[in-house]
Write an enzyme that holds these catalytic residues in place. Structure first.
Site, short mmCIF file in Angstrom:
data_model
loop_
_atom_site.label_atom_id
_atom_site.label_comp_id
_atom_site.label_asym_id
_atom_site.label_seq_id
_atom_site.Cartn_x
_atom_site.Cartn_y
_atom_site.Cartn_z
N LYS A 181 12.65 -6.88 0.95
CA LYS A 181 11.70 -7.63 0.13
C LYS A 181 10.39 -6.85 -0.01
CE LYS A 181 8.51 -10.71 0.56
NZ LYS A 181 7.72 -10.20 -0.56
N GLU B 287 4.68 -3.86 12.27
CA GLU B 287 3.67 -2.81 12.02
C GLU B 287 2.53 -3.49 11.27
OE1 GLU B 287 3.97 0.04 13.32
OE2 GLU B 287 6.11 0.18 13.73
N GLU C 280 -2.16 -11.42 9.78
CA GLU C 280 -2.02 -12.86 9.51
C GLU C 280 -0.56 -13.19 9.19
OE1 GLU C 280 -4.35 -10.90 7.90
OE2 GLU C 280 -5.81 -11.51 9.41
N THR C 281 0.06 -12.39 8.31
CA THR C 281 1.45 -12.65 7.95
C THR C 281 2.35 -12.42 9.17
OG1 THR C 281 0.96 -11.89 5.73
CG2 THR C 281 3.27 -12.11 6.29
N GLY C 282 2.03 -11.39 9.93
CA GLY C 282 2.81 -11.11 11.15
C GLY C 282 2.84 -12.32 12.06
N GLY D 35 2.93 -5.23 7.45
CA GLY D 35 1.99 -6.00 6.64
C GLY D 35 0.80 -6.40 7.47
N ASN E 131 0.81 -1.24 0.00
CA ASN E 131 0.00 0.00 0.00
C ASN E 131 0.83 1.28 0.00
OD1 ASN E 131 0.73 -0.45 2.69
ND2 ASN E 131 -1.08 0.60 3.47
N GLU F 163 -10.29 -5.63 9.75
CA GLU F 163 -9.77 -4.66 8.79
C GLU F 163 -10.27 -5.00 7.38
OE1 GLU F 163 -5.53 -4.84 7.79
OE2 GLU F 163 -5.44 -2.69 8.19
N CYS G 20 -3.19 1.64 6.56
CA CYS G 20 -3.25 0.97 7.87
C CYS G 20 -3.91 1.86 8.90
CB CYS G 20 -1.85 0.57 8.30
SG CYS G 20 -0.70 1.91 8.16
P1 NAD Z 1 0.81 -8.90 3.63
O1 NAD Z 1 0.95 -9.32 5.05
O2 NAD Z 1 0.03 -9.75 2.73
O3 NAD Z 1 2.26 -8.75 2.96
C1 NAD Z 1 3.23 -7.90 3.51
C2 NAD Z 1 4.60 -8.40 3.07
O4 NAD Z 1 4.84 -9.66 3.67
C3 NAD Z 1 4.74 -8.62 1.57
O5 NAD Z 1 6.05 -8.25 1.17
C4 NAD Z 1 4.55 -10.11 1.43
O6 NAD Z 1 5.17 -10.66 0.28
C5 NAD Z 1 5.25 -10.59 2.69
N1 NAD Z 1 4.84 -11.93 3.11
C6 NAD Z 1 3.65 -12.55 2.90
N2 NAD Z 1 3.67 -13.78 3.45
C7 NAD Z 1 4.88 -13.93 4.03
C8 NAD Z 1 5.50 -14.96 4.77
N3 NAD Z 1 4.86 -16.10 5.01
N4 NAD Z 1 6.75 -14.77 5.22
C9 NAD Z 1 7.40 -13.61 5.00
N5 NAD Z 1 6.87 -12.59 4.29
C10 NAD Z 1 5.62 -12.75 3.82
O7 NAD Z 1 0.27 -7.40 3.67
P2 NAD Z 1 -0.17 -6.52 2.43
O8 NAD Z 1 -1.47 -7.06 1.94
O9 NAD Z 1 0.97 -6.35 1.50
O10 NAD Z 1 -0.40 -5.09 3.13
C11 NAD Z 1 -1.57 -4.72 3.73
C12 NAD Z 1 -1.47 -4.90 5.23
O11 NAD Z 1 -0.38 -4.16 5.75
C13 NAD Z 1 -2.70 -4.35 5.96
O12 NAD Z 1 -3.07 -5.23 6.97
C14 NAD Z 1 -2.20 -3.03 6.54
O13 NAD Z 1 -2.90 -2.58 7.67
C15 NAD Z 1 -0.79 -3.39 6.86
N6 NAD Z 1 0.02 -2.17 6.97
C16 NAD Z 1 0.40 -1.76 8.21
C17 NAD Z 1 1.12 -0.57 8.35
C18 NAD Z 1 1.55 -0.07 9.70
O14 NAD Z 1 2.38 0.82 9.73
N7 NAD Z 1 1.03 -0.58 10.80
C19 NAD Z 1 1.47 0.16 7.21
C20 NAD Z 1 1.07 -0.31 5.96
C21 NAD Z 1 0.34 -1.48 5.86
#
Ligand code: NAD
Length: 495
Positions: A175, A250, A231-233, A228, A152, A385, A284
């Site tokens: 990445k 984050e 779920e990924t976190g 991100g 985003n 969300e 976010c």
């Molecule tokens: P995502 O979790 O799908 O992906 C984020 C990153 O993680 C990508 O680079 C993705 O390739 C990587 N990833 C995915 N699976 C992984 C794994 N198993 N191991 C390691 N890396 C992996 O998130 P998104 O859809 O790209 O972004 C949207 C999300 O990010 C929303 O939930 C948003 O709220 C959050 N976000 C948070 C902030 C903040 O500052 N708190 C800022 C921007 C976005």
């Protein structure tokens, strides 16, 4: 389509056999072809970052030398600002007005801030702990830092992380999201032109499920800075439980605006619109729940809906466009499913909720700004969300009720309070469980102020002194300074 984006590993641009088409979400058309990293390139990137930290010059450069490199990166971003803004817009669908005036200049400013301040942040501290001992607290780089970026704000978040990680003396593997790798790979070119030693910055593009796990599990990585989804976190936390490493997370949000009846209504309505509809609500910190005090609720709602209907959807590269497309069709389907579920759970659809009929937008992933009223506080849409242009507007009577509603979700990223009573607003800011609370404003990020979430929105900070120090480790060096140099421990056994 003629743009090709190789990976950047150990100071070289590397084409791989596996490629991925990069799509413009405004048109659905292919705009570039990016190389995808396999496990082989992932290994190369990790090895190169590790070697650049362990035996390269980067961590040993004087702070002034490192600062020069940081300022060259600032200049590189400024020199390429228009191209970067175009690319970010074409890759993400974010309106060109936003990328031109927000994302790209803010990225340059973050590097500039790091360059101006990191030397102070890294200063040793000396403490006289007692007559017998004094301590030197040393701020050291951590080593290899893995920076994982969402789609985003691909450029801005890459800058937030990279500026601090580099200024602190780390080497990195960055990445980007495989949906939006273009501006991170442009940043690699800028880093290369700035002359940073090979291996200090490595940018590899690939799907999280393909290469993310290998990167996170690897012992050569000392820290993961992740932005991100929740779920990924959680997945990454599982990987890192195998090998202990420093992390910042984050994650997502379900932020609330609380609007009191003493506000300037026009200002509050306009700001609440921007706080959810900028970047198509894919923020976010998007204020996806708005609680309005009962006396002004009806008027606020009518004005808000009236203006939401006037937001101009259009191709993202048009400066007149106020709302571009969502990132892809999967995201749009997710948004639609949330709205359908919300209606089934009792929410009232006041506007939007559908794909626009405009023929010019037919091939993109557009969706109308959507307002739902009276969503049930136990419904899915109230707690989860959505990450799209969808806002819930509900009524409240007293301030305690408003705080309870704001705090009633698992997230704790940000909140807004709108009131002329600054005493009350500041009292409430203490009660709200969120890492950032804006009073009578929204979305003001400052490089000198730390930003980060509470609860399920994550932990750790970006930006500010605290955000910078996340990329360091603190070493405590204790020196004996007893008068005769005979502390108790030297004679413990009486020898
Ligand atoms: P995502 O979790 O799908 O992906 C984020 C990153 O993680 C990508 O680079 C993705 O390739 C990587 N990833 C995915 N699976 C992984 C794994 N198993 N191991 C390691 N890396 C992996 O998130 P998104 O859809 O790209 O972004 C949207 C999300 O990010 C929303 O939930 C948003 O709220 C959050 N976000 C948070 C902030 C903040 O500052 N708190 C800022 C921007 C976005």
């Amino acid at each position: 389509m003629n743009l090709k984006y190789p990976l950047f590993i150990n100071g070289k641009f590397i084409e791989t056999s596996e490629k991925q088409n990069i799509i413009n979400p405004s048109t659905g058309k292919v705009i570039a072809e990016a190389s995808l990293a396999s496990l082989k390139e992932t290994e190369l990137a990790l090895a190169s970052a590790r070697a650049a930290f362990d035996s390269g010059p980067w961590p040993h450069f004087s702070l002034l030398e490192r600062r020069e490199f940081i300022f060259k990166i600032v200049q590189g971003i400024l020199d390429n600002a228009a191209t970067l803004a175009q690319l970010e817009t074409q890759n993400t669908g974010k309106p060109i007005k936003e990328t031109t005036f927000m994302d790209i200049p803010s990225g340059a400013k973050t590097f500039e801030f790091a360059g101006n301040n990191f030397i102070n942040y890294l200063a040793d501290e000396e403490l006289n702990v007692s007559e017998e001992a004094k301590s030197r607290l040393l701020r050291e780089p951590l080593g290899v830092v893995l920076l994982i970026i969402p789609w985003n704000y691909p450029f801005l978040i890459a800058c937030w992380k990279l500026a601090s990680a580099l200024a602190a003396g780390n080497t990195v593997v960055l990445k980007p999201s495989s949906l939006t790798p273009l501006t991170a790979l442009e940043l690699a070119k800028i880093v290369h032109q700035a002359g940073l030693p090979a291996g200090v910055v490595n940018v590899i593009n690939g799907g999280g499920s393909q290469i993310g796990k290998e990167l996170c599990l690897d012992k050569r990585v000392d820290m993961i800075s992740f932005t991100g989804s929740n779920e990924t976190g959680k997945e990454i936390l599982q990987y890192t439980s195998k090998n202990i490493k420093k992390m910042t997370m984050e994650l997502g949000g379900k932020s609330a605006s609380i609007v009191f009846d003493d506000v300037d209504l026009e200002v509050a309505v306009n700001s609440c619109l921007a706080s959810i509809f900028l970047n198509q609500g894919q923020m976010c910190t998007g204020m996806s729940r708005v609680f309005v005090q009962e006396k002004i609720y009806a008027k606020f709602l009518a004005d808000f809906v009236g203006k939401a209907k006037r937001i101009k959807l259009g191709l993202a590269d048009d400066f007149e466009t106020q709302m571009g497309p969502l990132i892809n069709d999967a995201q749009r389907k997710k948004v639609i499913a949330y709205i359908e579920k919300a209606k089934a759970e009792g929410a009232e659809l006041l506007c939007g909720g559908k794909i626009p009929e405009n023929a010019e937008l037919r091939n993109g992933y557009f969706f109308e700004p959507t307002v739902l009223a009276n969503a049930n506080a136990h419904s899915h849409i109230f707690k989860e969300e959505v990450f799209g242009p969808v806002v819930l507007i509900n009524k409240f009577s007293g301030s305690d009720e408003a705080v309870t509603l704001a705090n009633s979700v698992d997230f704790g990223l940000a909140a807004c309070i709108w009131s002329k009573d600054l005493f009350l607003a500041q009292e409430l800011a203490r009660k709200i469980i969120a890492g950032t609370v804006w009073i009578n404003t929204y979305g003001m990020f400052y490089n000198q102020l730390p930003y980060g979430g509470f609860k399920q929105s994550g932990f750790g900070k970006e930006l500010g002194r605290e955000g910078f120090l996340e990329y360091t480790r603190l070493k405590n060096v204790i020196l004996d300074q007893s008068a005769e140099g005979k502390p108790l421990v030297n004679y413990w056994y009486g020898f």
